[in-house]
Design a protein around this motif. Structure first.
Motif, PDB file in Angstrom:
ATOM      1  N   LEU A 148       0.857  -1.173   0.135  1.00  0.00           N
ATOM      2  CA  LEU A 148      -0.032   0.214   0.002  1.00  0.00           C
ATOM      3  C   LEU A 148       0.841   1.370  -0.136  1.00  0.00           C
ATOM      4  O   LEU A 148       1.789   1.326   0.932  1.00  0.00           O
ATOM      5  CB  LEU A 148      -0.975   0.155   1.223  1.00  0.00           C
ATOM      6  N   ASP A 149       0.637   1.990  -0.923  1.00  0.00           N
ATOM      7  CA  ASP A 149       1.597   3.351  -1.169  1.00  0.00           C
ATOM      8  C   ASP A 149       0.825   4.668  -0.658  1.00  0.00           C
ATOM      9  O   ASP A 149      -0.250   5.178  -1.222  1.00  0.00           O
ATOM     10  CB  ASP A 149       1.530   3.403  -2.623  1.00  0.00           C
ATOM     11  N   SER A 150       1.502   5.271   0.323  1.00  0.00           N
ATOM     12  CA  SER A 150       0.490   6.205   0.963  1.00  0.00           C
ATOM     13  C   SER A 150       0.385   7.333   0.164  1.00  0.00           C
ATOM     14  O   SER A 150      -0.321   8.227   0.337  1.00  0.00           O
ATOM     15  CB  SER A 150       1.338   6.666   2.370  1.00  0.00           C
ATOM     16  N   TYR A 151       1.305   7.701  -0.719  1.00  0.00           N
ATOM     17  CA  TYR A 151       1.286   8.528  -1.607  1.00  0.00           C
ATOM     18  C   TYR A 151       0.293   8.573  -2.822  1.00  0.00           C
ATOM     19  O   TYR A 151      -0.496   9.473  -2.858  1.00  0.00           O
ATOM     20  CB  TYR A 151       2.904   8.734  -2.453  1.00  0.00           C
ATOM     21  N   SER A 159      -0.247  11.547   3.117  1.00  0.00           N
ATOM     22  CA  SER A 159       1.115  11.475   2.844  1.00  0.00           C
ATOM     23  C   SER A 159       1.765  12.838   2.938  1.00  0.00           C
ATOM     24  O   SER A 159       1.182  13.787   2.154  1.00  0.00           O
ATOM     25  CB  SER A 159       1.162  11.226   1.290  1.00  0.00           C
ATOM     26  N   HIS A 160       2.912  12.797   3.542  1.00  0.00           N
ATOM     27  CA  HIS A 160       3.544  14.109   3.614  1.00  0.00           C
ATOM     28  C   HIS A 160       4.143  14.561   2.236  1.00  0.00           C
ATOM     29  O   HIS A 160       3.864  15.882   2.016  1.00  0.00           O
ATOM     30  CB  HIS A 160       4.683  14.193   4.676  1.00  0.00           C
ATOM     31  N   ARG A 161       4.373  13.882   1.460  1.00  0.00           N
ATOM     32  CA  ARG A 161       5.235  14.281   0.111  1.00  0.00           C
ATOM     33  C   ARG A 161       4.096  14.556  -0.760  1.00  0.00           C
ATOM     34  O   ARG A 161       4.166  15.532  -1.417  1.00  0.00           O
ATOM     35  CB  ARG A 161       5.832  12.920  -0.518  1.00  0.00           C
ATOM     36  N   ARG A 162       2.754  14.130  -0.573  1.00  0.00           N
ATOM     37  CA  ARG A 162       1.570  14.604  -1.629  1.00  0.00           C
ATOM     38  C   ARG A 162       1.305  15.741  -1.029  1.00  0.00           C
ATOM     39  O   ARG A 162       0.845  16.925  -1.882  1.00  0.00           O
ATOM     40  CB  ARG A 162       0.655  13.535  -1.476  1.00  0.00           C
ATOM     41  N   GLN A 166       1.287  19.242  -3.472  1.00  0.00           N
ATOM     42  CA  GLN A 166      -0.018  19.891  -3.624  1.00  0.00           C
ATOM     43  C   GLN A 166      -0.216  21.370  -2.863  1.00  0.00           C
ATOM     44  O   GLN A 166      -1.233  21.838  -2.865  1.00  0.00           O
ATOM     45  CB  GLN A 166      -1.237  18.828  -3.450  1.00  0.00           C
ATOM     46  N   ASN A 167       0.840  21.727  -2.360  1.00  0.00           N
ATOM     47  CA  ASN A 167       1.015  22.923  -1.392  1.00  0.00           C
ATOM     48  C   ASN A 167      -0.060  23.088  -0.166  1.00  0.00           C
ATOM     49  O   ASN A 167      -0.723  23.944   0.053  1.00  0.00           O
ATOM     50  CB  ASN A 167       0.711  24.140  -2.235  1.00  0.00           C
ATOM     51  N   GLU A 168      -0.452  21.789   0.155  1.00  0.00           N
ATOM     52  CA  GLU A 168      -1.419  21.769   1.707  1.00  0.00           C
ATOM     53  C   GLU A 168      -0.544  22.260   2.709  1.00  0.00           C
ATOM     54  O   GLU A 168       0.643  22.002   2.764  1.00  0.00           O
ATOM     55  CB  GLU A 168      -1.828  20.262   1.658  1.00  0.00           C
ATOM     56  N   THR A 169      -1.245  22.645   3.589  1.00  0.00           N
ATOM     57  CA  THR A 169      -0.550  23.071   4.879  1.00  0.00           C
ATOM     58  C   THR A 169      -0.050  22.088   5.777  1.00  0.00           C
ATOM     59  O   THR A 169       0.897  22.142   6.669  1.00  0.00           O
ATOM     60  CB  THR A 169      -1.386  24.091   5.830  1.00  0.00           C
TER      61      THR A 169
END
Length: 183
Positions: A148-151, A159-162, A166-169
């Motif tokens: 299972l890929d969190s991204y 997902s921190h990287r995602r 996506q410029n989410e806070t």
């Protein structure tokens, strides 16, 4: 017990009944361990730094130090970022291979990156394979990896990287827990 007095660490082990060990992450791997015969459990947070630094091997050693038998330990690698989603720099590849030369199989040139005479500018890193190799290096024979890929699976996982792409806070966090219940 007061929450402030609880340990802050990348790995924990116990043989106590009714004590849960929890791992938080948002792309890094939660790795859970159990020796059902002796009742020793463990959990660790394995990002690339921790995994390279030996957190998986150290957790297995700590389990054995409190009574686990290496041949009985099962290791489960939970959801986290997978190779197709994990682009890394050549500097990171060099850092990891300097510490763990056997990890070359965990890298492949990123097909979307530029290639020069010196080679690829970026690689894709297989963190779950790296964790499996660390478990094998520690002597664990029963290793299971969740595919299972969190991204890529935004419906199920943070997902921190995602979130960063996506410029989410904030990305949120996932929790994985293991507990030995009283018989």
């Amino acid at each position: 017990e007061d929450a402030a007095s609880r340990p802050f660490a990348d790995g924990l082990v116990t043989c106590l009944d009714n004590v849960g060990l929890a791992i938080l992450g948002a792309d890094c791997l939660p790795v859970l361990f159990a020796d059902l015969a002796t009742g020793v459990i463990g959990a660790c947070h394995a990002g690339w730094r921790g995994a390279t630094g030996g957190i998986i091997e150290n957790t297995v050693d700590a389990m054995c130090n409190i009574g686990a038998k290496l041949s009985n330990i099962a290791m489960v690698i939970g959801p986290g970022i997978h190779q197709k989603s994990y682009q890394v720099s050549t500097d990171m590849v060099t850092d990891i291979l300097n510490n763990k030369p056997d990890a070359a199989a965990c890298f492949m040139p990123d097909p979307s990156a530029k290639v020069s005479a010196e080679g690829a500018s970026h690689y894709l890193f297989d963190l779950p394979l790296f964790a499996e190799m660390a478990g094998t290096r520690a002597g664990v024979n029963h290793i299971y990896c969740m595919p299972l890929d969190s991204y890529t699976d935004a419906e199920l996982f943070y997902s921190h990287r995602r979130a960063t792409h996506q410029n989410e806070t904030d990305s949120g966090r996932l929790i994985s827990v293991i507990m030995k219940q009283e018989k």
